[in-house]
Design a protein around this motif. Structure first.
Motif, mmCIF file in Angstrom:
data_model
loop_
_atom_site.group_PDB
_atom_site.id
_atom_site.type_symbol
_atom_site.label_atom_id
_atom_site.label_comp_id
_atom_site.label_asym_id
_atom_site.label_seq_id
_atom_site.Cartn_x
_atom_site.Cartn_y
_atom_site.Cartn_z
ATOM 1 N N LEU A 291 71.775 47.585 20.167
ATOM 2 C CA LEU A 291 71.871 48.220 18.853
ATOM 3 C C LEU A 291 71.179 47.369 17.789
ATOM 4 C CD1 LEU A 291 73.045 50.566 17.170
ATOM 5 C CD2 LEU A 291 75.093 49.166 16.841
ATOM 6 N N GLY A 292 71.405 46.055 17.844
ATOM 7 C CA GLY A 292 70.742 45.169 16.893
ATOM 8 C C GLY A 292 69.234 45.245 16.992
ATOM 9 N N MET A 293 68.730 45.398 18.225
ATOM 10 C CA MET A 293 67.293 45.549 18.411
ATOM 11 C C MET A 293 66.807 46.850 17.799
ATOM 12 S SD MET A 293 67.076 44.238 22.387
ATOM 13 C CE MET A 293 65.338 44.662 22.590
ATOM 14 N N GLU A 294 67.519 47.938 18.089
ATOM 15 C CA GLU A 294 67.080 49.252 17.610
ATOM 16 C C GLU A 294 67.165 49.376 16.091
ATOM 17 O OE1 GLU A 294 68.851 52.520 19.629
ATOM 18 O OE2 GLU A 294 68.084 51.923 21.604
ATOM 19 N N LYS A 295 68.110 48.674 15.478
ATOM 20 C CA LYS A 295 68.285 48.733 14.028
ATOM 21 C C LYS A 295 67.418 47.729 13.279
ATOM 22 C CE LYS A 295 71.229 52.076 13.701
ATOM 23 N NZ LYS A 295 70.874 53.321 12.968
ATOM 24 N N GLY A 296 66.621 46.975 14.007
ATOM 25 C CA GLY A 296 65.697 46.060 13.355
ATOM 26 C C GLY A 296 66.337 44.786 12.827
ATOM 27 N N MET A 297 67.540 44.446 13.321
ATOM 28 C CA MET A 297 68.242 43.275 12.803
ATOM 29 C C MET A 297 67.584 41.968 13.228
ATOM 30 S SD MET A 297 72.109 44.731 13.333
ATOM 31 C CE MET A 297 72.602 46.276 12.536
ATOM 32 N N PHE A 298 66.945 41.970 14.370
ATOM 33 C CA PHE A 298 66.177 40.809 14.794
ATOM 34 C C PHE A 298 64.795 40.826 14.149
ATOM 35 C CE2 PHE A 298 69.289 41.552 18.130
ATOM 36 C CZ PHE A 298 69.811 40.288 18.323
ATOM 37 N N ASP A 299 64.214 42.010 14.090
ATOM 38 C CA ASP A 299 62.878 42.160 13.531
ATOM 39 C C ASP A 299 62.816 41.670 12.093
ATOM 40 O OD1 ASP A 299 60.126 43.341 13.918
ATOM 41 O OD2 ASP A 299 60.781 44.470 12.158
ATOM 42 N N GLU A 300 63.841 41.979 11.302
ATOM 43 C CA GLU A 300 63.818 41.580 9.900
ATOM 44 C C GLU A 300 63.965 40.063 9.735
ATOM 45 O OE1 GLU A 300 68.508 42.307 8.659
ATOM 46 O OE2 GLU A 300 67.034 43.895 8.340
ATOM 47 N N ARG A 301 64.334 39.396 10.796
ATOM 48 C CA ARG A 301 64.424 37.931 10.771
ATOM 49 C C ARG A 301 63.222 37.299 11.473
ATOM 50 N NH1 ARG A 301 69.591 40.035 10.811
ATOM 51 N NH2 ARG A 301 71.005 39.035 9.303
ATOM 52 N N GLY A 302 62.204 38.114 11.726
ATOM 53 C CA GLY A 302 60.979 37.603 12.317
ATOM 54 C C GLY A 302 61.070 37.325 13.798
ATOM 55 N N ILE A 303 62.026 37.979 14.478
ATOM 56 C CA ILE A 303 62.244 37.733 15.891
ATOM 57 C C ILE A 303 61.935 38.986 16.701
ATOM 58 C CG2 ILE A 303 63.973 37.154 17.645
ATOM 59 C CD1 ILE A 303 65.451 35.563 15.500
ATOM 60 N N THR A 304 61.136 38.825 17.735
ATOM 61 C CA THR A 304 60.862 39.893 18.688
ATOM 62 C C THR A 304 61.511 39.530 20.012
ATOM 63 O OG1 THR A 304 58.739 40.404 17.627
ATOM 64 C CG2 THR A 304 59.074 41.212 19.878
ATOM 65 N N LEU A 305 62.293 40.443 20.566
ATOM 66 C CA LEU A 305 63.021 40.168 21.799
ATOM 67 C C LEU A 305 62.357 40.805 23.006
ATOM 68 C CD1 LEU A 305 65.270 39.443 19.708
ATOM 69 C CD2 LEU A 305 66.913 40.407 21.308
ATOM 70 N N GLU A 306 62.318 40.051 24.098
ATOM 71 C CA GLU A 306 62.003 40.597 25.413
ATOM 72 C C GLU A 306 63.215 40.349 26.299
ATOM 73 O OE1 GLU A 306 59.046 39.933 29.273
ATOM 74 O OE2 GLU A 306 58.471 39.149 27.300
ATOM 75 N N LEU A 307 63.652 41.364 27.035
ATOM 76 C CA LEU A 307 64.831 41.245 27.879
ATOM 77 C C LEU A 307 64.447 41.038 29.334
ATOM 78 C CD1 LEU A 307 67.119 44.066 26.425
ATOM 79 C CD2 LEU A 307 66.943 41.679 25.702
#
Length: 337
Positions: free
Chosen positions: A65-81
């Motif tokens: 959910l955090g990924m989909e809502k851009g909560m990491f993106d807005e902190r300059g973080i891109t996630l790979e699982l």
């Protein structure tokens, strides 16, 4: 059984827990499904790419959910699982630098640090374990004649690994009920429903979304070890190595803050969190909606529960030494508790 996630079935490998995390670290790297470098290589300017190694199960919905809502993106973080069969290969991937953050259970966290592998909890998976709802259960196979914990003497119980929170909790409850001689068998979660149905094991400690399959096949719920023994506790977390945290404090802060925001948002938007399981766990919308996120949505690591779990491990003779629980948790701003 046909609805079981095909992607997960292919990715999960049979993983037996050796005696210690250090002993399996090199071999267990092979279990990780993708050998991608961590630490932000190839990031766009001003952004950091991180790899998060997970054991796919329902509580990961908060991360999704955090990924989909851009909560990491807005902190300059891109996630790979990346996916792994159990927390032991996750630790291996962290040590090998193939992942930056990863899912670990509290016993694996304790064992790793006790044996000299310094990893620390950075953020909860979904909060703390709820006292009144659990996504995992100790279940008996349909037609086994087992309907209570005191029926498990001399029976076989599947657990995801032989030093897991599931084993520790189940063993305490089974022995407290008077059962003796129970055999514990390491088995990935996706294989447990069929093993129960085939009679290859008498019982299993199994988590969602596989728990629902087992129950639909007639398995009988006997107990919920995690929530019964450690209500409002920390039984798992996203962790990183101490070295990574020392070298990437700002990234760790961003990951921690994004997870905190995601947990608090999910508290009031659980339907949105569950909906992410359609894509990420390959469930149907109906299956996703029926899942349980077993959390009180408190975005804090419970140090007292880590100490309690370690005490139980020592009482059961599974560890010959202990560590300071405060050394196992990274604190925003740097360092441990």
């Amino acid at each position: 059984m046909s609805w079981l996630p095909g992607v997960l079935q292919r990715r999960f490998l049979e993983a037996r827990m050796r005696k210690g995390v250090t002993a399996v670290a090199l071999a267990a790297v092979m279990v990780v499904t993708a050998a991608c470098g961590g630490g932000g290589g190839g990031s766009e300017p001003g952004r950091t790419e991180i790899t998060v190694n997970i054991v796919p199960f329902t509580p990961n919905a908060v991360l999704f959910l955090g990924m989909e809502k851009g909560m990491f993106d807005e902190r300059g973080i891109t996630l790979e699982l990346q996916n792994a069969a159990s927390p032991v290969p996750v630790v291996a991937s962290l040590v090998a630098g193939q992942a930056d953050f990863g899912f670990v259970t509290t016993p694996v966290l304790i064992n790793a640090n006790r044996e000299g592998t310094a990893i620390k909890c950075v953020a909860p998976i979904d909060g703390q374990i709820s006292a009144d709802r659990d996504a995992s259960a100790l279940v008996a196979a349909a037609g086994s004649g087992i309907d209570s914990l005191d029926d498990l003497s001399g029976k076989s119980v599947a657990v995801v690994q032989l030093a897991s929170i599931n084993l520790i909790g189940a063993k305490k409850m089974i022995e407290d009920a008077g059962s003796r001689g129970t055999e514990y068998i390491a088995m990935p979660f996706p294989q447990m429903p069929q093993a129960l149905a085939d009679g290859r094991v008498d019982a299993a400690v199994i988590t969602s979304p596989y728990l629902e399959t087992a129950l639909a096949d007639g398995a009988v719920a006997l107990a919920h070890p995690s929530s019964d023994l450690f209500p409002n506790g920390t039984v798992y977390c996203y962790a990183a190595t101490a070295q990574y945290l020392a070298e990437n404090a700002a990234v760790a802060q961003g990951f921690h803050d994004a997870m905190e925001e995601a947990i608090l948002y999910a508290k009031d938007h659980e339907d949105e969190a569950l909906a992410t399981l359609v894509e990420h766990l390959d469930l149907t919308p109906e299956q996703a909606k029926a899942q349980v996120i077993p959390t009180n949505y408190v975005p804090e690591i419970n140090l007292d529960s880590i100490a309690a779990i370690q005490d139980l491990m020592a009482q059961q003779g599974s560890i010959p030494s202990t560590v300071n629980p405060a050394d196992l948790v990274w604190q925003p701003g740097g360092g441990s508790s």
